[in-house]
Every structure is written in structure tokens, then in C-alpha cells.
Design a protein around this motif. Structure first.
Motif, mmCIF file in Angstrom:
data_model
loop_
_atom_site.group_PDB
_atom_site.id
_atom_site.type_symbol
_atom_site.label_atom_id
_atom_site.label_comp_id
_atom_site.label_asym_id
_atom_site.label_seq_id
_atom_site.Cartn_x
_atom_site.Cartn_y
_atom_site.Cartn_z
ATOM 1 N N HIS A 38 0.797 -1.168 0.085
ATOM 2 C CA HIS A 38 0.226 0.052 0.084
ATOM 3 C C HIS A 38 0.828 1.171 0.131
ATOM 4 N N GLY A 40 0.985 4.815 1.958
ATOM 5 C CA GLY A 40 0.271 5.545 3.110
ATOM 6 C C GLY A 40 0.945 6.986 3.005
ATOM 7 N N CYS A 41 2.081 7.160 3.002
ATOM 8 C CA CYS A 41 2.780 8.652 3.108
ATOM 9 C C CYS A 41 3.706 8.936 1.922
ATOM 10 N N GLU A 42 4.180 8.140 1.214
ATOM 11 C CA GLU A 42 5.216 8.279 0.153
ATOM 12 C C GLU A 42 6.392 8.992 0.697
ATOM 13 N N LEU A 45 7.648 7.379 5.821
ATOM 14 C CA LEU A 45 7.377 7.292 7.276
ATOM 15 C C LEU A 45 6.485 6.119 7.820
ATOM 16 N N CYS A 46 5.713 5.772 6.885
ATOM 17 C CA CYS A 46 4.697 5.048 7.573
ATOM 18 C C CYS A 46 4.900 3.154 7.296
ATOM 19 N N GLY A 47 5.612 2.880 6.383
ATOM 20 C CA GLY A 47 5.989 1.592 6.143
ATOM 21 C C GLY A 47 4.944 0.604 5.429
ATOM 22 N N CYS A 49 4.417 0.296 2.346
ATOM 23 C CA CYS A 49 4.884 0.096 1.082
ATOM 24 C C CYS A 49 5.901 -0.892 1.030
ATOM 25 N N LYS A 59 11.242 0.125 2.052
ATOM 26 C CA LYS A 59 10.269 1.086 1.787
ATOM 27 C C LYS A 59 10.358 1.183 0.351
HETATM 28 FE FE1 FES Z 1 4.682 5.170 3.735
HETATM 29 FE FE2 FES Z 1 6.295 4.256 1.783
HETATM 30 S S1 FES Z 1 4.203 4.858 1.608
HETATM 31 S S2 FES Z 1 6.861 4.564 4.091
#
Ligand code: FES
Ligand code: FES
Length: 155
Positions: A38, A40-42, A45-47, A49, A59
Motif C-alpha cells: 500500500h 500511505g505517506c510516500e 514514514l509509514c511502512g 509500502c 520501503k
Molecule cells: Fe509510507 Fe512508503 S508509503 S513509507
């Protein structure tokens, strides 16, 4: 300008012409149609991906597809073998490690990596390993329990 890349994803080798700026997560989702990982943040930060690149969790929003040229990539879609879930997937199921599920594909790939690096982590080591993955639902406790349960499975 495009560049040819050949990337093996979940055991299948693909060759495509891509723009050098194309992120690996967009290659996986938009070019290959694998929407398990998925976004999340691009911004790293969120992991959500997280995938494996040559056996290491990365990531995929921080990697360009051209940087994965010649590499082996494993996504959540490639974890089950012959219809049998990976032990980390089983553990998430059994320990209720997912709620909305948005973080789950990346979370499972990260949890797998924690055990790949250390088959018997302490709770503190598990929580440290999860530092780069954000879950807004579970409070992390069931995810930690899932990693502990998977660690008890010798396979
Ligand atoms: Fe959040 Fe890659 S989309 S770390
Ligand atoms: Fe919802 Fe983790 S289960 S974000």
C-alpha cells in the motif's frame, strides 16, 4: 526518456520501459498490478509500502524502479506458497494482528524481516523492529504477539 528494467517479482521476471523517476511502489502497483503493498505517506514514514528487495525489507516509496533493475523483489502476494500462508500471515490471523488492514501488508513484510534477522527476538527487539511501520488501529500489542507466535513456529 525511458529506461529498460528487468525485475523479478515473486519469482516472475518482468522487463519494462520506465521513466527514471518511477518509484518502485508505483511500478509494483501500477505497472504490475500488484496492489498488496500500500501507499500511505510516500515519504518513508509509514511502512505500508514495505517489500523485500534482494531479501532486505525496504520501503518501496524510497526506491526508484531503475534502482531495482536486476533485483529480486518479494511482495505480500508472494509470501504464501502453494496456497499455504507464510507463518507470519498465519500468526497475524491467529493473534488478530490486523484491524482495518491498511498497514498489514507492509507490517507482515517487516515482521518477517525481524525474524529473518533474529529468530528469537525479545519484545523490546520486536518493538524496535516495528519502529518504521505505523498502525493507527491495533495499538501494536497484537502485532507484537503475532511476531512472538510466529517465532515459536519452527519451519
Ligand atoms: Fe509510507 Fe512508503 S508509503 S513509507
Ligand atoms: Fe489499521 Fe494497522 S490495522 S492501520
Amino acid at each position: 526518456m525511458t529506461q529498460s528494467v528487468t525485475i523479478t517479482v515473486n519469482g516472475t521476471t518482468h522487463t519494462h520501459e520506465v521513466e527514471p523517476r518511477l518509484l518502485l511502489i508505483h511500478y509494483i502497483r501500477d505497472v504490475l498490478g500488484l496492489t498488496g503493498p500500500h501507499i500511505g505517506c510516500e515519504t518513508s514514514l509509514c511502512g505500508a509500502c514495505t517489500v523485500e528487495l534482494n531479501g532486505k525489507a525496504v520501503k518501496s516509496c524510497t526506491v526508484f524502479a531503475v534502482q531495482a533493475d536486476g533485483a529480486n523483489v518479494l511482495t505480500i502476494e508472494g509470501l504464501a506458497v502453494d496456497g499455504k500462508l507464510h507463518k507470519m500471515q498465519e500468526a497475524f490471523w491467529n493473534e488478530h494482528g490486523a484491524q482495518c488492514g491498511y498497514c498489514t501488508p507492509g507490517m507482515i513484510m517487516t515482521c518477517k524481516q525481524i525474524l529473518d534477522r533474529n529468530p528469537n527476538p525479545t519484545e523490546a527487539e520486536i518493538r524496535h523492529g516495528l519502529d518504521g511501520n505505523i498502525c493507527r488501529c491495533t495499538g501494536y500489542q497484537h502485532i507484537v504477539k503475532a511476531v512472538q507466535a510466529a517465532a515459536r513456529v519452527k519451519a
